[in-house]
Write a protein that holds these residues in place. Structure first.
Motif, PDB file in Angstrom:
ATOM      1  N   GLN A 198     -12.887  -3.556   8.599  1.00 17.23           N
ATOM      2  CA  GLN A 198     -12.411  -3.296   7.233  1.00 17.23           C
ATOM      3  C   GLN A 198     -13.242  -2.190   6.578  1.00 17.23           C
ATOM      4  N   ALA A 199     -14.549  -2.226   6.821  1.00 15.70           N
ATOM      5  CA  ALA A 199     -15.421  -1.191   6.265  1.00 15.70           C
ATOM      6  C   ALA A 199     -15.082   0.171   6.863  1.00 15.70           C
ATOM      7  N   GLN A 200     -14.819   0.179   8.169  1.00 13.63           N
ATOM      8  CA  GLN A 200     -14.485   1.419   8.869  1.00 13.63           C
ATOM      9  C   GLN A 200     -13.164   1.987   8.351  1.00 13.63           C
ATOM     10  N   ALA A 201     -12.194   1.110   8.143  1.00 17.02           N
ATOM     11  CA  ALA A 201     -10.875   1.537   7.678  1.00 17.02           C
ATOM     12  C   ALA A 201     -10.900   2.058   6.242  1.00 17.02           C
ATOM     13  N   SER A 202     -11.898   1.638   5.470  1.00 20.23           N
ATOM     14  CA  SER A 202     -11.990   2.067   4.066  1.00 20.23           C
ATOM     15  C   SER A 202     -12.323   3.548   3.930  1.00 20.23           C
ATOM     16  N   LYS A 203     -12.917   4.126   4.989  1.00 20.96           N
ATOM     17  CA  LYS A 203     -13.369   5.531   4.985  1.00 20.96           C
ATOM     18  C   LYS A 203     -14.480   5.798   3.956  1.00 20.96           C
ATOM     19  N   ALA A 204     -15.113   4.733   3.447  1.00 23.20           N
ATOM     20  CA  ALA A 204     -16.205   4.906   2.489  1.00 23.20           C
ATOM     21  C   ALA A 204     -17.365   5.630   3.164  1.00 23.20           C
ATOM     22  N   LYS A 205     -18.020   6.487   2.411  1.00 21.72           N
ATOM     23  CA  LYS A 205     -19.161   7.210   2.970  1.00 21.72           C
ATOM     24  C   LYS A 205     -20.337   6.271   3.239  1.00 21.72           C
ATOM     25  N   ILE A 206     -20.481   5.244   2.388  1.00 21.25           N
ATOM     26  CA  ILE A 206     -21.588   4.286   2.521  1.00 21.25           C
ATOM     27  C   ILE A 206     -21.045   2.883   2.719  1.00 21.25           C
ATOM     28  N   VAL A 207     -21.536   2.216   3.761  1.00 19.69           N
ATOM     29  CA  VAL A 207     -21.252   0.792   3.952  1.00 19.69           C
ATOM     30  C   VAL A 207     -22.486   0.039   3.470  1.00 19.69           C
ATOM     31  N   GLY A 208     -22.360  -0.597   2.310  1.00 23.13           N
ATOM     32  CA  GLY A 208     -23.491  -1.291   1.712  1.00 23.13           C
ATOM     33  C   GLY A 208     -23.617  -2.704   2.253  1.00 23.13           C
ATOM     34  N   LEU A 209     -24.766  -3.011   2.825  1.00 27.51           N
ATOM     35  CA  LEU A 209     -24.998  -4.337   3.402  1.00 27.51           C
ATOM     36  C   LEU A 209     -25.683  -5.212   2.361  1.00 27.51           C
ATOM     37  N   ALA A 210     -24.880  -5.990   1.648  1.00 30.89           N
ATOM     38  CA  ALA A 210     -25.406  -6.898   0.628  1.00 30.89           C
ATOM     39  C   ALA A 210     -25.712  -8.246   1.267  1.00 30.89           C
ATOM     40  N   ASN A 211     -26.596  -8.194   2.249  1.00 24.84           N
ATOM     41  CA  ASN A 211     -27.028  -9.393   2.964  1.00 24.84           C
ATOM     42  C   ASN A 211     -28.489  -9.205   3.355  1.00 24.84           C
ATOM     43  N   ALA A 212     -29.020 -10.092   4.162  1.00 27.08           N
ATOM     44  CA  ALA A 212     -30.447  -9.983   4.488  1.00 27.08           C
ATOM     45  C   ALA A 212     -30.750 -10.712   5.790  1.00 27.08           C
ATOM     46  N   GLY A 213     -31.968 -10.472   6.302  1.00 26.11           N
ATOM     47  CA  GLY A 213     -32.454 -11.178   7.484  1.00 26.11           C
ATOM     48  C   GLY A 213     -31.572 -10.973   8.692  1.00 26.11           C
ATOM     49  N   GLY A 214     -31.265 -12.067   9.389  1.00 28.59           N
ATOM     50  CA  GLY A 214     -30.457 -12.009  10.602  1.00 28.59           C
ATOM     51  C   GLY A 214     -29.069 -11.461  10.367  1.00 28.59           C
TER      52      GLY A 214
ATOM     53  N   GLY B  59     -46.798 -25.811  -2.861  1.00 26.94           N
ATOM     54  CA  GLY B  59     -45.728 -26.103  -1.916  1.00 26.94           C
ATOM     55  C   GLY B  59     -44.988 -24.833  -1.518  1.00 26.94           C
ATOM     56  N   ASN B  60     -45.034 -24.484  -0.242  1.00 24.83           N
ATOM     57  CA  ASN B  60     -44.291 -23.328   0.259  1.00 24.83           C
ATOM     58  C   ASN B  60     -42.910 -23.799   0.683  1.00 24.83           C
ATOM     59  N   LEU B  61     -41.904 -23.506  -0.159  1.00 23.20           N
ATOM     60  CA  LEU B  61     -40.526 -23.911   0.109  1.00 23.20           C
ATOM     61  C   LEU B  61     -39.795 -22.700   0.676  1.00 23.20           C
ATOM     62  N   THR B  62     -39.415 -22.773   1.946  1.00 20.45           N
ATOM     63  CA  THR B  62     -38.959 -21.564   2.633  1.00 20.45           C
ATOM     64  C   THR B  62     -37.982 -21.900   3.749  1.00 20.45           C
ATOM     65  N   ASP B  63     -37.579 -20.885   4.461  1.00 21.17           N
ATOM     66  CA  ASP B  63     -36.730 -21.030   5.647  1.00 21.17           C
ATOM     67  C   ASP B  63     -37.657 -20.999   6.853  1.00 21.17           C
ATOM     68  N   MET B  64     -37.832 -22.134   7.495  1.00 17.08           N
ATOM     69  CA  MET B  64     -38.762 -22.232   8.619  1.00 17.08           C
ATOM     70  C   MET B  64     -38.118 -21.934   9.968  1.00 17.08           C
ATOM     71  N   SER B  65     -36.798 -22.031  10.052  1.00 18.11           N
ATOM     72  CA  SER B  65     -36.182 -21.919  11.378  1.00 18.11           C
ATOM     73  C   SER B  65     -34.868 -21.156  11.394  1.00 18.11           C
ATOM     74  N   GLY B  66     -34.417 -20.659  10.245  1.00 20.41           N
ATOM     75  CA  GLY B  66     -33.131 -19.990  10.178  1.00 20.41           C
ATOM     76  C   GLY B  66     -33.231 -18.475  10.156  1.00 20.41           C
ATOM     77  N   LEU B  67     -32.235 -17.832   9.529  1.00 27.19           N
ATOM     78  CA  LEU B  67     -32.146 -16.376   9.597  1.00 27.19           C
ATOM     79  C   LEU B  67     -33.216 -15.654   8.787  1.00 27.19           C
ATOM     80  N   TYR B  68     -33.932 -16.367   7.901  1.00 25.23           N
ATOM     81  CA  TYR B  68     -34.988 -15.744   7.103  1.00 25.23           C
ATOM     82  C   TYR B  68     -36.399 -16.183   7.517  1.00 25.23           C
ATOM     83  N   ALA B  69     -36.506 -16.873   8.644  1.00 23.41           N
ATOM     84  CA  ALA B  69     -37.795 -17.447   9.028  1.00 23.41           C
ATOM     85  C   ALA B  69     -38.882 -16.399   9.245  1.00 23.41           C
TER      86      ALA B  69
END
Length: 406
Positions: free
Chosen positions: A214-230, A32-42
């Motif tokens: 908020q990320a821009q205002a932080s002046k952080a050298k790295i903006v880490g994107l802890a997300n995925a797909g879309g 059984g392939n249980l997955t995202d067929m139509s959303g941000l990870y399709a």
């Protein structure tokens, strides 16, 4: 009387033996392939993972030897309750043996409980949470491809060493984002960096403006994107509109796929660094498989590492069942045998499965090419560094999984 008892015992033994033999010779498998067929990870899993499973069945050669193997698929809609309901239906009614892909950590952690309860198998190549082989490990689960610990240590450590010693996170507000931010925070601080802040965003967001400000205002050298797909591609596109990179900050795509780079285009994605464990153009084996896959996939796209993981995981599963002489439908027993057997396939090379269910193999740090460096369709990456298999994932000495004997 003694003769009667002896006869009964002999008859019972013969019946048990016959049953055991028939059980061992069962050569039916349902996947059984249980997955995202139509959303941000399709595009990351979806129909491509179903194709990968079908190709694994074909390449295993088992059907020519009399095995009956079926592949079915369902959309979990990125909802844990939908995932668990589907899984229960599959295991109880449709007699599914193994659940694959399982994109979305929230779904995977919930489905893991059902699979364990029903003594089935989950070969996860889509969900990233390292908890699946640590605090929430199971004897019925194998975690293929990547996890948040590996992503954090490869990308996070490399960027800190390159001077990116201050971070701000944009984090998807569910299990995956939390695990990725947690593991990256540990890696960054261990390497000498510091965390200036973070902000959580809903899954499948379309507007990242307030989070990016908020990320821009932080002046952080790295903006880490802890997300995925879309979510990752949308945040990168909108970061470009806000001039975040032009202003001197760098974006770290902590989990990215080739489908994301294709969606962004090289003009936007060039220079991004991120970690994968599979790339179609890595070697002759990956190129040969990817050519066959892309000929059958929509948009002629090569496989993502999730789709490659579905294929690789099933190839090992099939090899294990053939070596066992049949399908006992005893999930924990089969997974235990999978762990005993070294892994080896054209996509991930030689590897092994640890006692906690973590499949280990090398991890690769890539940089996205400039448009002028790309020589053709999907020629997007250049290899920056390689982390050996034994160093890429969480050491067993740090594991809290009860399957790991200390």
């Amino acid at each position: 009387m003694k003769n009667t008892i002896s006869a009964l015992m002999l008859s019972t033994a013969l019946m048990i033996g016959a049953g055991t033999s028939a059980f061992a010779q069962d050569k039916t498998i349902k996947i059984g392939n249980l997955t995202d067929m139509s959303g941000l990870y399709a595009d990351v899993g979806g129909p491509g993972s179903t194709l990968a499973a079908q190709m694994a069945v074909e390449d295993s050669g088992l059907t020519k030897k009399g095995w009956k193997i079926d592949v079915i698929a369902a959309d979990h809609q990125n909802k844990p309750d939908v995932g668990t309901t589907t899984t229960r239906q599959w295991l109880d009614v449709e007699k599914v043996d193994v659940v694959v892909d399982v994109l979305n950590s929230g779904v995977a952690l919930a489905v893991k409980n059902v699979v364990t309860e029903k003594n089935a198998i989950m070969i996860n190549s889509g969900a990233a949470s390292s908890d699946l082989t640590n605090s929430q490990c199971s004897p019925n689960v194998v975690h293929w491809v990547y996890d948040t610990y590996m992503l954090a240590n490869s990308t996070g450590t490399a960027l800190v060493k390159a001077g990116g010693d201050s971070w701000f996170f944009l984090t998807a507000d569910y299990a995956f984002g939390a695990a990725l931010e947690r593991d990256t925070t540990t890696a960054v601080t261990k390497a000498g960096g510091k965390i200036l802040g973070s902000v959580k965003h809903p899954l499948n967001s379309s507007d990242f403006s307030s989070f990016l400000l908020q990320a821009q205002a932080s002046k952080a050298k790295i903006v880490g994107l802890a997300n995925a797909g879309g979510d990752t591609t949308n945040s990168i596109k909108q970061a470009a509109e806000f001039g975040i990179v032009k202003g001197g900050q760098r974006l770290a795509g902590l989990l990215m796929f080739i489908s994301d780079v294709n969606s962004l285009g090289l003009n936007v994605a060039q220079g991004l660094n991120f970690t994968e464990t599979f790339y179609w153009d890595l070697n002759d084996g990956t190129r040969a498989f990817s050519k066959r896959f892309s000929e059958r996939s929509k948009n002629k796209a090569p496989p993502t590492m999730v789709q490659a993981g579905v294929y690789s995981g099933l190839i090992h599963y099939f090899k294990t069942l053939e070596a066992m002489g049949g399908n006992s439908h005893d999930g924990a027993k089969i997974v235990a045998k999978m762990k005993e057997t070294p892994t080896d396939d054209p996509l991930f090379g030689k590897g092994s499965i640890q006692p906690n269910g973590r499949k280990i193999h090398p991890a690769y740090l890539f940089e996205v090419k400039k448009p002028s460096e790309s020589k053709g369709p999907w020629d997007y990456y250049k290899l920056v560094g390689t982390t050996p298999a034994e160093q890429a994932f969480r050491p067993l000495s740090e594991s809290v999984c009860p399957l790991v004997k200390k």
